[in-house]
Motif scaffolding. Sequence first.
Motif, PDB file in Angstrom:
ATOM      1  N   ARG A 269      34.255  45.105  23.650  1.00 28.74           N
ATOM      2  CA  ARG A 269      35.508  45.802  23.959  1.00 28.74           C
ATOM      3  C   ARG A 269      36.668  44.862  23.684  1.00 28.74           C
ATOM      4  O   ARG A 269      36.613  43.683  24.028  1.00 28.74           O
ATOM      5  CB  ARG A 269      35.548  46.237  25.419  1.00 28.74           C
ATOM      6  CG  ARG A 269      34.503  47.294  25.732  1.00 28.74           C
ATOM      7  CD  ARG A 269      34.548  47.687  27.156  1.00 28.74           C
ATOM      8  NE  ARG A 269      34.176  46.508  27.963  1.00 28.74           N
ATOM      9  CZ  ARG A 269      34.165  46.493  29.272  1.00 28.74           C
ATOM     10  NH1 ARG A 269      34.523  47.544  29.945  1.00 28.74           N
ATOM     11  NH2 ARG A 269      33.805  45.413  29.932  1.00 28.74           N
ATOM     12  N   LEU A 270      37.706  45.402  23.072  1.00 28.47           N
ATOM     13  CA  LEU A 270      38.909  44.634  22.785  1.00 28.47           C
ATOM     14  C   LEU A 270      40.096  45.566  22.963  1.00 28.47           C
ATOM     15  O   LEU A 270      40.050  46.718  22.540  1.00 28.47           O
ATOM     16  CB  LEU A 270      38.858  44.097  21.350  1.00 28.47           C
ATOM     17  CG  LEU A 270      39.982  43.153  20.959  1.00 28.47           C
ATOM     18  CD1 LEU A 270      39.432  41.978  20.179  1.00 28.47           C
ATOM     19  CD2 LEU A 270      41.036  43.868  20.159  1.00 28.47           C
ATOM     20  N   ARG A 271      41.131  45.075  23.623  1.00 29.61           N
ATOM     21  CA  ARG A 271      42.341  45.875  23.829  1.00 29.61           C
ATOM     22  C   ARG A 271      43.537  45.114  23.295  1.00 29.61           C
ATOM     23  O   ARG A 271      43.633  43.898  23.465  1.00 29.61           O
ATOM     24  CB  ARG A 271      42.561  46.172  25.304  1.00 29.61           C
ATOM     25  CG  ARG A 271      41.542  47.140  25.845  1.00 29.61           C
ATOM     26  CD  ARG A 271      41.816  47.441  27.298  1.00 29.61           C
ATOM     27  NE  ARG A 271      40.839  48.400  27.772  1.00 29.61           N
ATOM     28  CZ  ARG A 271      41.156  49.588  28.258  1.00 29.61           C
ATOM     29  NH1 ARG A 271      42.405  49.949  28.359  1.00 29.61           N
ATOM     30  NH2 ARG A 271      40.215  50.409  28.658  1.00 29.61           N
ATOM     31  N   ILE A 272      44.444  45.862  22.671  1.00 25.85           N
ATOM     32  CA  ILE A 272      45.676  45.280  22.140  1.00 25.85           C
ATOM     33  C   ILE A 272      46.840  46.051  22.749  1.00 25.85           C
ATOM     34  O   ILE A 272      46.907  47.280  22.636  1.00 25.85           O
ATOM     35  CB  ILE A 272      45.721  45.372  20.604  1.00 25.85           C
ATOM     36  CG1 ILE A 272      44.539  44.617  19.997  1.00 25.85           C
ATOM     37  CG2 ILE A 272      47.055  44.831  20.084  1.00 25.85           C
ATOM     38  CD1 ILE A 272      44.398  44.784  18.500  1.00 25.85           C
ATOM     39  N   TYR A 273      47.734  45.321  23.403  1.00 28.14           N
ATOM     40  CA  TYR A 273      48.925  45.916  23.999  1.00 28.14           C
ATOM     41  C   TYR A 273      50.145  45.391  23.261  1.00 28.14           C
ATOM     42  O   TYR A 273      50.298  44.178  23.106  1.00 28.14           O
ATOM     43  CB  TYR A 273      49.047  45.533  25.480  1.00 28.14           C
ATOM     44  CG  TYR A 273      47.882  45.979  26.320  1.00 28.14           C
ATOM     45  CD1 TYR A 273      47.891  47.223  26.935  1.00 28.14           C
ATOM     46  CD2 TYR A 273      46.776  45.154  26.501  1.00 28.14           C
ATOM     47  CE1 TYR A 273      46.816  47.635  27.716  1.00 28.14           C
ATOM     48  CE2 TYR A 273      45.703  45.561  27.279  1.00 28.14           C
ATOM     49  CZ  TYR A 273      45.729  46.798  27.884  1.00 28.14           C
ATOM     50  OH  TYR A 273      44.665  47.193  28.651  1.00 28.14           O
ATOM     51  N   ARG A 274      51.006  46.290  22.813  1.00 24.44           N
ATOM     52  CA  ARG A 274      52.271  45.891  22.199  1.00 24.44           C
ATOM     53  C   ARG A 274      53.321  45.813  23.299  1.00 24.44           C
ATOM     54  O   ARG A 274      53.453  46.735  24.098  1.00 24.44           O
ATOM     55  CB  ARG A 274      52.721  46.914  21.165  1.00 24.44           C
ATOM     56  CG  ARG A 274      51.882  46.917  19.951  1.00 24.44           C
ATOM     57  CD  ARG A 274      52.472  47.830  18.886  1.00 24.44           C
ATOM     58  NE  ARG A 274      51.534  47.903  17.792  1.00 24.44           N
ATOM     59  CZ  ARG A 274      50.967  49.017  17.366  1.00 24.44           C
ATOM     60  NH1 ARG A 274      51.281  50.161  17.907  1.00 24.44           N
ATOM     61  NH2 ARG A 274      50.107  48.986  16.380  1.00 24.44           N
ATOM     62  N   LEU A 275      54.059  44.716  23.310  1.00 25.67           N
ATOM     63  CA  LEU A 275      55.102  44.543  24.313  1.00 25.67           C
ATOM     64  C   LEU A 275      56.461  44.460  23.625  1.00 25.67           C
ATOM     65  O   LEU A 275      56.657  43.634  22.730  1.00 25.67           O
ATOM     66  CB  LEU A 275      54.868  43.272  25.133  1.00 25.67           C
ATOM     67  CG  LEU A 275      53.568  43.223  25.937  1.00 25.67           C
ATOM     68  CD1 LEU A 275      53.443  41.883  26.645  1.00 25.67           C
ATOM     69  CD2 LEU A 275      53.520  44.350  26.946  1.00 25.67           C
ATOM     70  N   CYS A 276      57.384  45.290  24.068  1.00 22.11           N
ATOM     71  CA  CYS A 276      58.735  45.256  23.509  1.00 22.11           C
ATOM     72  C   CYS A 276      59.464  44.015  24.034  1.00 22.11           C
ATOM     73  O   CYS A 276      58.998  43.345  24.961  1.00 22.11           O
ATOM     74  CB  CYS A 276      59.497  46.523  23.885  1.00 22.11           C
ATOM     75  SG  CYS A 276      59.823  46.679  25.650  1.00 22.11           S
ATOM     76  N   ALA A 277      60.612  43.715  23.455  1.00 22.70           N
ATOM     77  CA  ALA A 277      61.362  42.510  23.830  1.00 22.70           C
ATOM     78  C   ALA A 277      61.743  42.521  25.306  1.00 22.70           C
ATOM     79  O   ALA A 277      61.619  41.503  25.991  1.00 22.70           O
ATOM     80  CB  ALA A 277      62.599  42.379  22.954  1.00 22.70           C
ATOM     81  N   SER A 278      62.187  43.660  25.821  1.00 18.21           N
ATOM     82  CA  SER A 278      62.590  43.689  27.230  1.00 18.21           C
ATOM     83  C   SER A 278      61.383  43.555  28.159  1.00 18.21           C
ATOM     84  O   SER A 278      61.479  42.940  29.217  1.00 18.21           O
ATOM     85  CB  SER A 278      63.387  44.955  27.552  1.00 18.21           C
ATOM     86  OG  SER A 278      62.597  46.102  27.376  1.00 18.21           O
ATOM     87  N   CYS A 279      60.239  44.096  27.762  1.00 11.65           N
ATOM     88  CA  CYS A 279      59.017  43.929  28.567  1.00 11.65           C
ATOM     89  C   CYS A 279      58.567  42.476  28.550  1.00 11.65           C
ATOM     90  O   CYS A 279      58.120  41.940  29.558  1.00 11.65           O
ATOM     91  CB  CYS A 279      57.901  44.815  28.030  1.00 11.65           C
ATOM     92  SG  CYS A 279      58.213  46.569  28.207  1.00 11.65           S
ATOM     93  N   ARG A 280      58.691  41.867  27.411  1.00  9.22           N
ATOM     94  CA  ARG A 280      58.277  40.471  27.256  1.00  9.22           C
ATOM     95  C   ARG A 280      59.097  39.544  28.153  1.00  9.22           C
ATOM     96  O   ARG A 280      58.578  38.581  28.698  1.00  9.22           O
ATOM     97  CB  ARG A 280      58.440  40.084  25.795  1.00  9.22           C
ATOM     98  CG  ARG A 280      57.893  38.757  25.467  1.00  9.22           C
ATOM     99  CD  ARG A 280      57.984  38.547  23.987  1.00  9.22           C
ATOM    100  NE  ARG A 280      57.682  37.174  23.694  1.00  9.22           N
ATOM    101  CZ  ARG A 280      57.813  36.637  22.525  1.00  9.22           C
ATOM    102  NH1 ARG A 280      58.243  37.359  21.520  1.00  9.22           N
ATOM    103  NH2 ARG A 280      57.516  35.380  22.332  1.00  9.22           N
ATOM    104  N   GLU A 281      60.368  39.861  28.314  1.00  9.51           N
ATOM    105  CA  GLU A 281      61.236  39.047  29.173  1.00  9.51           C
ATOM    106  C   GLU A 281      60.832  39.138  30.637  1.00  9.51           C
ATOM    107  O   GLU A 281      61.215  38.297  31.439  1.00  9.51           O
ATOM    108  CB  GLU A 281      62.689  39.487  29.012  1.00  9.51           C
ATOM    109  CG  GLU A 281      63.273  39.144  27.658  1.00  9.51           C
ATOM    110  CD  GLU A 281      64.655  39.740  27.446  1.00  9.51           C
ATOM    111  OE1 GLU A 281      65.197  40.365  28.382  1.00  9.51           O
ATOM    112  OE2 GLU A 281      65.193  39.582  26.342  1.00  9.51           O
TER     113      GLU A 281
END
Length: 93
Positions: A61-73
């Motif tokens: 199992r592998l999961r990839i989550y994309r994080l936007c700039a504001s989420c990353r902060e």
Amino acid sequence: MFYLISYDISVDQRRLKIAKLLEGYGQRVLESVFECDLELPAYRQLRQKLNRLIKDEEGDRLRIYRLCASCREQIEIIGDGPPPETSQDIYII
């Protein structure tokens, strides 16, 4: 784009290959979790390589989550651990 990638791989040899692959694209932040700051072509290349390594039929199992700039902060780190890496712009003149 910033990606959080986590995996659960039961076969040691394959888990090591995936970890080595991800080390070339990002920073290990937990035992089976990587943060990767990738342009789209690099992300697509990584996805192709991961698709070849992952064995669904063996329970990988592998999961990839994309994080936007504001989420990353808003990433919070509790305990000892590296801060999220930021990509450096490089200019060759």
